[in-house]
Motif scaffolding. Structure first.
Motif, PDB file in Angstrom:
ATOM      1  N   MET A 249       0.824  -1.210   0.000  1.00  0.00           N
ATOM      2  CA  MET A 249       0.000   0.000   0.000  1.00  0.00           C
ATOM      3  C   MET A 249       0.860   1.262   0.000  1.00  0.00           C
ATOM      4  O   MET A 249       0.629   2.182  -0.788  1.00  0.00           O
ATOM      5  N   ILE A 250       1.859   1.299   0.861  1.00  0.00           N
ATOM      6  CA  ILE A 250       2.696   2.503   0.947  1.00  0.00           C
ATOM      7  C   ILE A 250       3.465   2.702  -0.367  1.00  0.00           C
ATOM      8  O   ILE A 250       3.705   3.836  -0.794  1.00  0.00           O
ATOM      9  N   LYS A 251       3.785   1.597  -1.044  1.00  0.00           N
ATOM     10  CA  LYS A 251       4.465   1.697  -2.345  1.00  0.00           C
ATOM     11  C   LYS A 251       3.535   2.333  -3.385  1.00  0.00           C
ATOM     12  O   LYS A 251       3.950   3.211  -4.141  1.00  0.00           O
ATOM     13  N   GLU A 252       2.253   1.888  -3.401  1.00  0.00           N
ATOM     14  CA  GLU A 252       1.273   2.480  -4.329  1.00  0.00           C
ATOM     15  C   GLU A 252       1.127   3.984  -4.078  1.00  0.00           C
ATOM     16  O   GLU A 252       1.069   4.775  -5.019  1.00  0.00           O
ATOM     17  N   ILE A 253       1.026   4.352  -2.806  1.00  0.00           N
ATOM     18  CA  ILE A 253       0.862   5.767  -2.435  1.00  0.00           C
ATOM     19  C   ILE A 253       2.086   6.568  -2.878  1.00  0.00           C
ATOM     20  O   ILE A 253       1.970   7.666  -3.424  1.00  0.00           O
ATOM     21  N   ARG A 254       3.269   5.997  -2.644  1.00  0.00           N
ATOM     22  CA  ARG A 254       4.524   6.681  -3.003  1.00  0.00           C
ATOM     23  C   ARG A 254       4.612   6.908  -4.508  1.00  0.00           C
ATOM     24  O   ARG A 254       4.927   8.010  -4.965  1.00  0.00           O
ATOM     25  N   ILE A 255       4.288   5.882  -5.290  1.00  0.00           N
ATOM     26  CA  ILE A 255       4.389   5.988  -6.756  1.00  0.00           C
ATOM     27  C   ILE A 255       3.388   7.022  -7.288  1.00  0.00           C
ATOM     28  O   ILE A 255       3.724   7.869  -8.129  1.00  0.00           O
ATOM     29  N   ALA A 256       2.143   6.969  -6.792  1.00  0.00           N
ATOM     30  CA  ALA A 256       1.112   7.924  -7.239  1.00  0.00           C
ATOM     31  C   ALA A 256       1.497   9.354  -6.861  1.00  0.00           C
ATOM     32  O   ALA A 256       1.315  10.297  -7.645  1.00  0.00           O
ATOM     33  N   ASP A 270      12.250  11.842  -5.941  1.00  0.00           N
ATOM     34  CA  ASP A 270      12.587  10.654  -5.164  1.00  0.00           C
ATOM     35  C   ASP A 270      11.920  10.837  -3.804  1.00  0.00           C
ATOM     36  O   ASP A 270      12.348  11.671  -3.007  1.00  0.00           O
ATOM     37  N   LEU A 271      10.829  10.087  -3.564  1.00  0.00           N
ATOM     38  CA  LEU A 271      10.021  10.285  -2.357  1.00  0.00           C
ATOM     39  C   LEU A 271      10.169   9.107  -1.405  1.00  0.00           C
ATOM     40  O   LEU A 271      10.034   7.951  -1.800  1.00  0.00           O
ATOM     41  N   GLU A 272      10.449   9.413  -0.147  1.00  0.00           N
ATOM     42  CA  GLU A 272      10.464   8.394   0.906  1.00  0.00           C
ATOM     43  C   GLU A 272       9.357   8.728   1.891  1.00  0.00           C
ATOM     44  O   GLU A 272       9.239   9.872   2.336  1.00  0.00           O
ATOM     45  N   LEU A 273       8.519   7.729   2.234  1.00  0.00           N
ATOM     46  CA  LEU A 273       7.431   7.936   3.185  1.00  0.00           C
ATOM     47  C   LEU A 273       7.663   7.077   4.422  1.00  0.00           C
ATOM     48  O   LEU A 273       8.020   5.899   4.316  1.00  0.00           O
ATOM     49  N   TYR A 274       7.465   7.674   5.586  1.00  0.00           N
ATOM     50  CA  TYR A 274       7.582   6.964   6.857  1.00  0.00           C
ATOM     51  C   TYR A 274       6.255   7.110   7.604  1.00  0.00           C
ATOM     52  O   TYR A 274       5.592   8.144   7.502  1.00  0.00           O
ATOM     53  N   VAL A 275       5.864   6.093   8.340  1.00  0.00           N
ATOM     54  CA  VAL A 275       4.593   6.129   9.073  1.00  0.00           C
ATOM     55  C   VAL A 275       4.873   6.073  10.569  1.00  0.00           C
ATOM     56  O   VAL A 275       5.659   5.241  11.031  1.00  0.00           O
ATOM     57  N   ARG A 276       4.229   6.979  11.317  1.00  0.00           N
ATOM     58  CA  ARG A 276       4.413   7.016  12.773  1.00  0.00           C
ATOM     59  C   ARG A 276       3.050   7.076  13.459  1.00  0.00           C
ATOM     60  O   ARG A 276       2.144   7.771  12.996  1.00  0.00           O
ATOM     61  N   VAL A 277       2.925   6.368  14.569  1.00  0.00           N
ATOM     62  CA  VAL A 277       1.676   6.399  15.349  1.00  0.00           C
ATOM     63  C   VAL A 277       1.783   7.467  16.433  1.00  0.00           C
ATOM     64  O   VAL A 277       2.746   7.499  17.200  1.00  0.00           O
ATOM     65  N   GLU A 278       0.810   8.372  16.451  1.00  0.00           N
ATOM     66  CA  GLU A 278       0.685   9.375  17.526  1.00  0.00           C
ATOM     67  C   GLU A 278      -0.718   9.191  18.084  1.00  0.00           C
ATOM     68  O   GLU A 278      -1.688   9.709  17.531  1.00  0.00           O
ATOM     69  N   LYS A 279      -0.852   8.420  19.139  1.00  0.00           N
ATOM     70  CA  LYS A 279      -2.171   8.046  19.641  1.00  0.00           C
ATOM     71  C   LYS A 279      -3.017   9.273  19.995  1.00  0.00           C
ATOM     72  O   LYS A 279      -2.550  10.175  20.676  1.00  0.00           O
ATOM     73  N   ASN A 280      -4.256   9.265  19.461  1.00  0.00           N
ATOM     74  CA  ASN A 280      -5.258  10.291  19.791  1.00  0.00           C
ATOM     75  C   ASN A 280      -4.793  11.715  19.476  1.00  0.00           C
ATOM     76  O   ASN A 280      -5.189  12.670  20.140  1.00  0.00           O
ATOM     77  N   TRP A 281      -3.969  11.875  18.432  1.00  0.00           N
ATOM     78  CA  TRP A 281      -3.405  13.203  18.147  1.00  0.00           C
ATOM     79  C   TRP A 281      -4.477  14.235  17.802  1.00  0.00           C
ATOM     80  O   TRP A 281      -4.297  15.439  18.034  1.00  0.00           O
ATOM     81  N   ARG A 282      -5.628  13.795  17.291  1.00  0.00           N
ATOM     82  CA  ARG A 282      -6.665  14.749  16.871  1.00  0.00           C
ATOM     83  C   ARG A 282      -7.325  15.462  18.038  1.00  0.00           C
ATOM     84  O   ARG A 282      -8.057  16.433  17.845  1.00  0.00           O
ATOM     85  N   ASN A 283      -7.080  14.956  19.250  1.00  0.00           N
ATOM     86  CA  ASN A 283      -7.629  15.630  20.442  1.00  0.00           C
ATOM     87  C   ASN A 283      -6.567  16.418  21.201  1.00  0.00           C
ATOM     88  O   ASN A 283      -6.841  16.928  22.289  1.00  0.00           O
ATOM     89  N   LYS A 284      -5.363  16.506  20.640  1.00  0.00           N
ATOM     90  CA  LYS A 284      -4.263  17.206  21.329  1.00  0.00           C
ATOM     91  C   LYS A 284      -3.907  18.483  20.590  1.00  0.00           C
ATOM     92  O   LYS A 284      -3.386  18.441  19.474  1.00  0.00           O
TER      93      LYS A 284
END
Length: 301
Positions: A249-256, A270-284
Protein backbone atom coordinates in the motif's frame (compact mmCIF):
# COMPACT_ATOMS: atom_id res chain seq x y z
CA UNK A 1 -6.20 51.31 -11.91
CA UNK A 2 -9.60 53.00 -12.12
CA UNK A 3 -12.68 50.84 -11.43
CA UNK A 4 -10.51 47.91 -10.34
CA UNK A 5 -12.12 45.50 -7.88
CA UNK A 6 -10.58 42.99 -5.50
CA UNK A 7 -11.74 41.02 -2.51
CA UNK A 8 -12.02 37.80 -0.55
CA UNK A 9 -14.70 35.22 -1.26
CA UNK A 10 -15.23 32.49 1.35
CA UNK A 11 -16.43 29.26 -0.24
CA UNK A 12 -18.39 27.54 2.53
CA UNK A 13 -20.66 24.52 2.77
CA UNK A 14 -21.22 21.11 4.23
CA UNK A 15 -18.62 18.37 3.72
CA UNK A 16 -18.62 17.03 0.13
CA UNK A 17 -20.76 19.85 -1.31
CA UNK A 18 -18.09 20.47 -3.97
CA UNK A 19 -16.10 23.39 -2.52
CA UNK A 20 -12.66 22.24 -3.70
CA UNK A 21 -14.03 21.09 -7.06
CA UNK A 22 -15.50 24.57 -7.55
CA UNK A 23 -12.28 26.33 -6.55
CA UNK A 24 -10.20 24.26 -8.98
CA UNK A 25 -12.76 24.75 -11.77
CA UNK A 26 -12.80 28.53 -11.27
CA UNK A 27 -8.99 28.64 -11.17
CA UNK A 28 -8.69 26.24 -14.14
CA UNK A 29 -5.98 24.40 -12.25
CA UNK A 30 -5.62 22.21 -9.19
CA UNK A 31 -5.24 24.39 -6.12
CA UNK A 32 -7.02 22.18 -3.58
CA UNK A 33 -6.87 18.39 -3.36
CA UNK A 34 -10.09 16.51 -4.11
CA UNK A 35 -11.37 13.17 -2.84
CA UNK A 36 -14.75 11.59 -2.08
CA UNK A 37 -13.88 11.75 1.63
CA UNK A 38 -15.79 14.36 3.65
CA UNK A 39 -13.58 17.02 5.25
CA UNK A 40 -10.69 16.51 2.84
CA UNK A 41 -9.91 20.24 3.12
CA UNK A 42 -8.38 21.09 6.49
CA UNK A 43 -6.77 24.48 5.97
CA UNK A 44 -8.22 27.63 4.45
CA UNK A 45 -6.72 27.45 0.97
CA UNK A 46 -6.72 30.60 -1.14
CA UNK A 47 -6.92 30.52 -4.91
CA UNK A 48 -6.00 33.87 -6.45
CA UNK A 49 -7.59 34.60 -9.82
CA UNK A 50 -6.45 37.83 -11.47
CA UNK A 51 -8.26 39.31 -14.49
CA UNK A 52 -7.87 42.67 -16.29
CA UNK A 53 -10.14 44.60 -13.93
CA UNK A 54 -10.65 42.31 -10.93
CA UNK A 55 -8.75 40.06 -8.53
CA UNK A 56 -10.73 37.30 -6.84
CA UNK A 57 -9.23 35.73 -3.73
CA UNK A 58 -11.23 32.54 -3.17
CA UNK A 59 -10.83 30.88 0.21
CA UNK A 60 -11.71 27.18 0.18
CA UNK A 61 -12.73 26.26 3.72
CA UNK A 62 -13.13 22.97 5.59
CA UNK A 63 -16.67 21.57 5.48
CA UNK A 64 -18.65 22.83 8.47
CA UNK A 65 -19.85 19.87 10.50
CA UNK A 66 -20.64 18.69 14.04
CA UNK A 67 -17.15 18.05 15.43
CA UNK A 68 -16.26 14.80 17.20
CA UNK A 69 -12.68 15.75 18.14
CA UNK A 70 -10.62 18.84 18.81
CA UNK A 71 -9.42 18.71 15.20
CA UNK A 72 -13.03 19.05 14.02
CA UNK A 73 -13.49 22.11 16.23
CA UNK A 74 -10.32 23.63 14.74
CA UNK A 75 -11.59 22.97 11.19
CA UNK A 76 -14.90 24.69 11.95
CA UNK A 77 -13.01 27.63 13.45
CA UNK A 78 -10.96 27.92 10.25
CA UNK A 79 -14.18 28.12 8.22
CA UNK A 80 -15.75 30.69 10.58
CA UNK A 81 -12.65 32.89 10.41
CA UNK A 82 -12.79 32.92 6.61
CA UNK A 83 -16.48 33.88 6.72
CA UNK A 84 -15.84 36.72 9.17
CA UNK A 85 -12.91 38.12 7.19
CA UNK A 86 -14.32 37.89 3.67
CA UNK A 87 -16.14 40.40 1.46
CA UNK A 88 -18.56 37.87 -0.04
CA UNK A 89 -19.81 34.49 1.17
CA UNK A 90 -20.31 31.87 -1.54
CA UNK A 91 -22.36 29.12 0.08
CA UNK A 92 -22.25 26.00 -2.07
CA UNK A 93 -24.92 23.35 -1.56
CA UNK A 94 -25.44 19.93 -3.11
CA UNK A 95 -28.84 20.00 -4.86
CA UNK A 96 -29.21 16.23 -4.36
CA UNK A 97 -29.08 16.56 -0.55
CA UNK A 98 -31.99 17.65 1.64
CA UNK A 99 -31.66 20.75 3.84
CA UNK A 100 -30.37 19.35 7.13
CA UNK A 101 -28.90 20.29 10.53
CA UNK A 102 -25.54 21.09 8.92
CA UNK A 103 -27.21 23.63 6.62
CA UNK A 104 -29.12 25.12 9.55
CA UNK A 105 -25.80 25.49 11.35
CA UNK A 106 -24.26 27.40 8.41
CA UNK A 107 -27.40 29.49 7.88
CA UNK A 108 -27.42 30.69 11.49
CA UNK A 109 -23.77 31.69 11.18
CA UNK A 110 -24.46 33.56 7.93
CA UNK A 111 -27.41 35.46 9.47
CA UNK A 112 -25.13 36.89 12.15
CA UNK A 113 -22.53 38.24 9.68
CA UNK A 114 -24.57 40.64 7.51
CA UNK A 115 -22.46 40.10 4.37
CA UNK A 116 -23.45 39.52 0.73
CA UNK A 117 -24.36 35.83 0.41
CA UNK A 118 -24.51 34.02 -2.93
CA UNK A 119 -26.12 30.58 -2.86
CA UNK A 120 -24.36 28.33 -5.38
CA UNK A 121 -26.55 25.30 -6.05
CA UNK A 122 -24.18 22.57 -7.23
CA UNK A 123 -24.60 19.25 -9.09
CA UNK A 124 -27.49 20.42 -11.30
CA UNK A 125 -26.29 17.86 -13.87
CA UNK A 126 -27.97 15.21 -11.70
CA UNK A 127 -31.46 16.74 -11.79
CA UNK A 128 -34.13 17.34 -14.43
CA UNK A 129 -34.98 20.99 -15.08
CA UNK A 130 -38.34 20.64 -13.31
CA UNK A 131 -36.80 19.03 -10.22
CA UNK A 132 -34.06 21.69 -10.17
CA UNK A 133 -36.61 24.54 -10.19
CA UNK A 134 -38.44 22.92 -7.25
CA UNK A 135 -35.17 22.64 -5.30
CA UNK A 136 -34.22 26.27 -6.05
CA UNK A 137 -37.65 27.47 -4.86
CA UNK A 138 -37.28 25.49 -1.63
CA UNK A 139 -33.88 27.07 -0.96
CA UNK A 140 -35.21 30.53 -1.79
CA UNK A 141 -37.61 30.26 1.14
CA UNK A 142 -34.78 29.63 3.63
CA UNK A 143 -33.12 33.05 3.43
CA UNK A 144 -33.07 36.27 1.43
CA UNK A 145 -29.97 35.41 -0.59
CA UNK A 146 -28.42 38.20 -2.64
CA UNK A 147 -28.18 35.80 -5.59
CA UNK A 148 -28.95 32.14 -6.29
CA UNK A 149 -26.92 30.50 -9.07
CA UNK A 150 -27.37 26.91 -10.24
CA UNK A 151 -24.14 25.30 -11.46
CA UNK A 152 -22.17 22.12 -12.00
CA UNK A 153 -18.61 22.45 -10.69
CA UNK A 154 -17.69 19.05 -12.13
CA UNK A 155 -18.95 19.91 -15.62
CA UNK A 156 -17.82 23.57 -15.28
CA UNK A 157 -21.34 24.73 -16.12
CA UNK A 158 -22.39 28.33 -15.34
CA UNK A 159 -18.99 29.30 -13.89
CA UNK A 160 -18.76 32.49 -15.99
CA UNK A 161 -22.00 33.66 -14.39
CA UNK A 162 -20.59 32.84 -10.94
CA UNK A 163 -17.54 35.05 -11.60
CA UNK A 164 -19.56 37.90 -13.12
CA UNK A 165 -21.99 37.88 -10.19
CA UNK A 166 -19.29 37.77 -7.51
CA UNK A 167 -17.53 40.69 -9.18
CA UNK A 168 -20.63 42.86 -8.65
CA UNK A 169 -20.29 42.42 -4.88
CA UNK A 170 -16.53 42.97 -4.53
CA UNK A 171 -15.28 46.33 -3.24
CA UNK A 172 -13.29 48.75 -5.38
CA UNK A 173 -9.60 48.53 -4.66
CA UNK A 174 -6.20 47.49 -6.04
CA UNK A 175 -4.99 43.92 -6.45
CA UNK A 176 -3.71 42.44 -3.19
CA UNK A 177 -1.37 39.89 -4.75
CA UNK A 178 1.00 39.85 -7.75
CA UNK A 179 -0.67 38.85 -11.03
CA UNK A 180 1.30 35.61 -11.35
CA UNK A 181 0.46 34.37 -7.83
CA UNK A 182 -2.15 31.58 -7.85
CA UNK A 183 -2.24 30.51 -4.20
CA UNK A 184 -1.09 31.76 -0.80
CA UNK A 185 0.28 28.36 0.25
CA UNK A 186 3.90 27.48 -0.30
CA UNK A 187 5.34 24.52 -2.16
CA UNK A 188 5.97 22.48 1.00
CA UNK A 189 2.30 22.66 2.00
CA UNK A 190 1.21 21.60 -1.49
CA UNK A 191 3.61 18.63 -1.46
CA UNK A 192 2.07 17.37 1.80
CA UNK A 193 -1.44 17.85 0.42
CA UNK A 194 -0.67 15.80 -2.72
CA UNK A 195 0.60 12.93 -0.55
CA UNK A 196 -2.47 13.17 1.71
CA UNK A 197 -4.78 13.10 -1.32
CA UNK A 198 -3.19 9.87 -2.58
CA UNK A 199 -3.57 8.29 0.87
CA UNK A 200 -7.26 9.30 1.05
CA UNK A 201 -7.92 7.90 -2.41
CA UNK A 202 -6.25 4.56 -1.74
CA UNK A 203 -6.95 3.61 1.87
CA UNK A 204 -9.97 2.30 3.71
CA UNK A 205 -12.58 4.46 5.37
CA UNK A 206 -11.13 4.37 8.87
CA UNK A 207 -7.85 5.96 7.79
CA UNK A 208 -8.70 9.37 6.21
CA UNK A 209 -9.52 11.53 9.21
CA UNK A 210 -6.71 10.01 11.27
CA UNK A 211 -3.78 11.07 9.09
CA UNK A 212 -1.55 14.08 8.88
CA UNK A 213 1.44 14.52 6.57
CA UNK A 214 4.56 16.39 7.66
CA UNK A 215 7.45 17.29 5.35
CA UNK A 216 10.71 16.24 7.00
CA UNK A 217 13.22 17.03 4.25
CA UNK A 218 13.33 18.44 0.72
CA UNK A 219 16.49 19.00 -1.26
CA UNK A 220 17.46 19.26 -4.91
CA UNK A 221 20.49 17.30 -6.14
CA UNK A 222 21.53 16.45 -9.69
CA UNK A 223 18.30 17.75 -11.19
CA UNK A 224 16.15 15.65 -8.85
CA UNK A 225 14.03 16.55 -5.80
CA UNK A 226 14.58 14.28 -2.79
CA UNK A 227 11.65 14.38 -0.36
CA UNK A 228 11.17 12.68 3.00
CA UNK A 229 7.65 12.87 4.44
CA UNK A 230 6.18 11.56 7.66
CA UNK A 231 2.63 10.19 7.71
CA UNK A 232 1.01 10.38 11.15
CA UNK A 233 -1.81 8.00 12.15
CA UNK A 234 -3.48 7.61 15.54
CA UNK A 235 -3.64 3.80 15.89
CA UNK A 236 -1.28 0.87 15.32
CA UNK A 237 -3.90 -0.91 13.20
CA UNK A 238 -3.99 2.09 10.84
CA UNK A 239 -0.24 1.94 10.43
CA UNK A 240 -0.62 -1.69 9.31
CA UNK A 241 -3.31 -0.77 6.76
CA UNK A 242 -1.26 2.14 5.45
CA UNK A 243 1.89 0.08 4.96
CA UNK A 244 -0.06 -2.89 3.52
CA UNK A 245 1.00 -6.47 2.93
CA UNK A 246 4.77 -6.52 2.34
CA UNK A 247 4.68 -2.71 1.96
CA UNK A 248 2.34 -2.84 -1.06
CA UNK A 249 0.00 0.00 0.00
CA UNK A 250 2.70 2.50 0.95
CA UNK A 251 4.46 1.70 -2.34
CA UNK A 252 1.27 2.48 -4.33
CA UNK A 253 0.86 5.77 -2.44
CA UNK A 254 4.52 6.68 -3.00
CA UNK A 255 4.39 5.99 -6.76
CA UNK A 256 1.11 7.92 -7.24
CA UNK A 257 2.48 10.85 -5.19
CA UNK A 258 5.77 10.91 -7.13
CA UNK A 259 3.89 11.01 -10.42
CA UNK A 260 1.80 14.06 -9.47
CA UNK A 261 4.63 15.86 -7.66
CA UNK A 262 6.85 15.44 -10.70
CA UNK A 263 4.22 17.22 -12.83
CA UNK A 264 3.72 19.91 -10.20
CA UNK A 265 7.42 20.67 -9.67
CA UNK A 266 8.59 19.93 -13.21
CA UNK A 267 11.40 17.69 -11.95
CA UNK A 268 12.07 14.04 -11.18
CA UNK A 269 11.07 13.09 -7.64
CA UNK A 270 12.59 10.65 -5.16
CA UNK A 271 10.02 10.29 -2.36
CA UNK A 272 10.46 8.39 0.91
CA UNK A 273 7.43 7.94 3.18
CA UNK A 274 7.58 6.96 6.86
CA UNK A 275 4.59 6.13 9.07
CA UNK A 276 4.41 7.02 12.77
CA UNK A 277 1.68 6.40 15.35
CA UNK A 278 0.69 9.37 17.53
CA UNK A 279 -2.17 8.05 19.64
CA UNK A 280 -5.26 10.29 19.79
CA UNK A 281 -3.40 13.20 18.15
CA UNK A 282 -6.67 14.75 16.87
CA UNK A 283 -7.63 15.63 20.44
CA UNK A 284 -4.26 17.21 21.33
CA UNK A 285 -3.97 20.92 20.56
CA UNK A 286 -0.17 20.80 20.64
CA UNK A 287 -0.09 18.06 17.99
CA UNK A 288 -2.68 19.82 15.83
CA UNK A 289 -0.47 22.93 15.90
CA UNK A 290 2.68 20.90 15.29
CA UNK A 291 1.15 19.35 12.16
CA UNK A 292 0.15 22.80 10.82
CA UNK A 293 -3.62 22.31 11.06
CA UNK A 294 -4.53 25.24 13.30
CA UNK A 295 -3.36 28.04 11.03
CA UNK A 296 -6.20 30.40 10.32
CA UNK A 297 -4.72 32.00 7.21
CA UNK A 298 -4.03 35.25 9.00
CA UNK A 299 -1.76 36.15 6.09
CA UNK A 300 -4.61 36.26 3.60
CA UNK A 301 -6.00 39.53 4.86
Amino acid sequence: MENYKSGFIAIVGRPNAGKSTLLNALMKEKIAIMTDTPNTTRNNIAGILTKDDVQYVFVDTPGIHKPQQQLGRVLNKNAYTAMEDCDVIAWIVDITQRFGPGDEFILNRIKSLHKPVLLLVNKIDRFSKEKMIQALMAWQQKYDFDEIIPLSAKDQENLDEVLATIKNYLPDGPAMYPDEMKTDHDENFRICEVIREKILNKTEEEIPHSIAVVLEKKEIRDGKVFINALVIVDRDSQKGILIGKQGSMIKEIRIASQRELSKMLGMRIDLELYVRVEKNWRNKEQKIREFGLDELNEGTR
